[in-house]
Write an enzyme that holds these catalytic residues in place. Structure first.
Site, PDB file in Angstrom:
ATOM      1  N   GLU A 266       0.827  -1.211   0.000  1.00 49.97           N
ATOM      2  CA  GLU A 266       0.000   0.000   0.000  1.00 49.97           C
ATOM      3  C   GLU A 266       0.862   1.263   0.000  1.00 49.97           C
ATOM      4  O   GLU A 266       0.490   2.266  -0.596  1.00 49.97           O
ATOM      5  CB  GLU A 266      -0.972  -0.006   1.180  1.00 49.97           C
ATOM      6  CG  GLU A 266      -1.991  -1.155   1.163  1.00 49.97           C
ATOM      7  CD  GLU A 266      -2.717  -1.328  -0.180  1.00 49.97           C
ATOM      8  OE1 GLU A 266      -2.884  -0.331  -0.909  1.00 49.97           O
ATOM      9  OE2 GLU A 266      -3.103  -2.472  -0.493  1.00 49.97           O
ATOM     10  N   GLU A 295      -0.537  -0.529  -9.673  1.00 51.43           N
ATOM     11  CA  GLU A 295      -0.090  -1.810  -9.116  1.00 51.43           C
ATOM     12  C   GLU A 295       1.386  -2.033  -9.389  1.00 51.43           C
ATOM     13  O   GLU A 295       2.085  -2.626  -8.570  1.00 51.43           O
ATOM     14  CB  GLU A 295      -0.901  -2.964  -9.707  1.00 51.43           C
ATOM     15  CG  GLU A 295      -2.267  -3.128  -9.085  1.00 51.43           C
ATOM     16  CD  GLU A 295      -2.206  -3.341  -7.577  1.00 51.43           C
ATOM     17  OE1 GLU A 295      -1.458  -4.216  -7.120  1.00 51.43           O
ATOM     18  OE2 GLU A 295      -2.898  -2.610  -6.857  1.00 51.43           O
TER      19      GLU A 295
HETATM   20 ZN    ZN Z   1      -2.542  -2.732  -4.886  1.00 52.89          ZN
END
Ligand code: ZN
Length: 488
Positions: A266, A295
């Site tokens: 995160e 991502e």
């Molecule tokens: Zn993620």
């Protein structure tokens, strides 16, 4: 003309503020809101989405974009103003096609479905969630119809999440991955005993884990002056602007990876947000390029972090955290099998949208595909079709972003290693600054200026490709498991 640009930016700033206020409410819902708040919160989420949508899709904004296009026509493609106008035009065209009632319905349905999904998952009873999934399918079909598509409904949804990518392109990427991964998984299974990860399951004090995870992400570069970490069921990151970017984590006494690597993941998203240029704040550019590119940043960070664990005394730990084994749960999956979890969801979503798969048959279809990719029988729906939160907030076409993140991070890493040959020794000394500056310069600052394809091409000189990722996992896991024999 200059007035049009100024007026357009003022409206975009208002819209951004409304969306960010909605984001604060989302954060609260996932962290501190009491269960009884759900109905009020669903109403608030729906009202704010609709107000922002109406404001953004007004005729006035259309006229201002047109005038602004003339005003910036001589500016370079990557200039702030030309990019704001170009991306705003793209968003505007898509959003204009969505009726405000549909946007409000989706926001409402998303908030309202969440508790039913939670209960269904807890009790492992798919039938509790089925009517809400049915609704999610119908809403996504309506979105796809409203946006329009040439070949497949998924293309329409994908164009919003990963602009420029098509379902066909993704299918080709997944096919290349599947061909490479399935034999690698089998090879690892034959050598499963090579890696022992019992050290991770010995029991660690939860408070200490949370504190250690936070200290680690601060060392990596996550700025606490503009961030904080809380606990939530599903870890996430969320930004309310460059000055307030929050992350959450979860903690498991009996599995060390969850908290630390959840936080690092995160924080990768968080640092991306914290690095987006203030010059494009309160415009549609102030966000990640796409979920896939987002991502790639969290994965890159995690990968970089586990590298220094390779020191002599930490070797066993490095091996343990990288143990690969097929598991039922996507978020707990190791690097090798992760993309198969995504492929399974990508196939099911396509089939549901195209009417080839009925919602009631989803668990059976899920379990069959799972068996064919992983060789395992799914014991119940909690560990099968009910495990992910995404469908409960009506989010379809979001899973491919995770696989794009994996492959894009490997493409970026290849480029970084070519430009910074001493990266590993820097990181071994705990120096993350040069890497952070590289990411800041090449990726973070641009926000949504470029599409995923444009950004990857600009940074690496190549189109999006799974080849560097495949080479990376073969090398890493071949070495971990002693699989000299793993070939194409
Ligand atoms: Zn993620």
């Amino acid at each position: 003309m200059a007035d049009a640009m100024k007026r357009l930016k003022a409206i975009l700033a208002e819209v951004t503020d409304i969306q960010r206020a909605g984001a604060v409410l989302d954060w609260d819902q996932e962290t501190y809101m009491p269960p009884g708040g759900i109905q009020n919160r669903a109403d608030q989420a729906s009202t704010l989405s609709e107000v922002a949508h109406r404001r953004f899709t007004s005729d006035e904004v259309g006229l201002l974009i047109e005038e602004a296009e003339t005003a910036v026509s001589n500016e370079p493609f990557d200039s702030d103003d030309a990019s704001i106008v170009r991306v705003t035009r793209r968003d505007y065209e898509l959003d204009r096609k969505l009726p405000p009632e549909l946007v409000a319905e989706i926001a409402h349905a998303g908030s309202a479905a969440r508790p039913h999904w939670q209960r269904a998952r807890k009790e492992a009873k798919f039938e509790i969630f089925a009517p809400y999934l049915q609704r999610a399918v119908e809403l996504n079909q309506r979105v796809a119809e409203a946006l329009g598509y040439e070949k497949r409904p998924y293309d329409a949804l994908l164009n919003r999440t990963e602009p420029g990518l098509t379902t066909d392109q993704l299918e080709a990427i997944f096919e290349e991955l599947r061909t490479a991964i399935v034999p690698l998984v089998a090879g690892i299974a034959r050598h499963a005993d090579t890696v022992d990860d019992s050290v991770l399951h010995r029991g660690f004090d939860p408070d200490k884990q949370v504190k250690y995870a936070l200290e680690t992400v601060v060392k990596l570069g996550y700025d606490l002056e503009r961030g904080r970490q809380d606990i939530s069921t599903h870890p996430f990151s969320i930004a309310f602007g460059p000055g307030d970017v929050r992350i959450t984590t979860r903690v498991n006494r009996d599995f060390f990876n969850e908290c630390l690597f959840g936080s690092i993941h995160e924080a990768g998203h968080g640092m991306y947000f914290q690095g987006i240029g203030r010059n494009i704040d309160r415009t549609p550019l102030w966000d990640g390029a796409s979920p896939g590119v987002h991502e790639s940043q969290s994965r890159l960070l995690r990968e970089t972090f586990s590298e220094p664990l390779r020191g002599v005394e930490a070797e066993a730990f490095y091996r343990a955290v990288n143990k690969s084994y097929p598991s039922f749960i996507r978020v707990e999956a190791d690097e090798v099998t992760y993309n198969l979890h995504v492929l399974l969801r990508f196939e099911l979503e396509n089939d549901m949208l195209e009417g080839k798969l009925k919602v009631n048959d989803v668990p059976e279809a899920w379990n069959e595909l799972f068996k064919s990719y992983f060789g395992l029988d799914v014991p119940n729906d909690r560990e099968g079709a009910l495990q992910d939160i995404h469908w409960s907030f009506i989010g379809f076409a979001e899973f491919p972003g995770y696989t794009l993140g994996n492959i894009i991070s490997a493409q970026f890493m290849e480029k970084i290693r070519a430009e910074m040959p001493d990266l590993d020794s820097q990181i071994g000394r705990g120096e993350f600054g040069p890497l952070l500056r590289w990411l800041q310069e090449n990726v973070y600052q641009h926000g949504r200026k470029f599409t995923p394809n444009e950004l990857v091409e600009r940074v690496t000189g190549h189109p999006i490709s799974p080849k560097p990722w495949i080479a990376y996992v073969r090398k890493k896991f071949g070495a971990l498991y002693g699989l000299e024999s793993v070939k194409a």
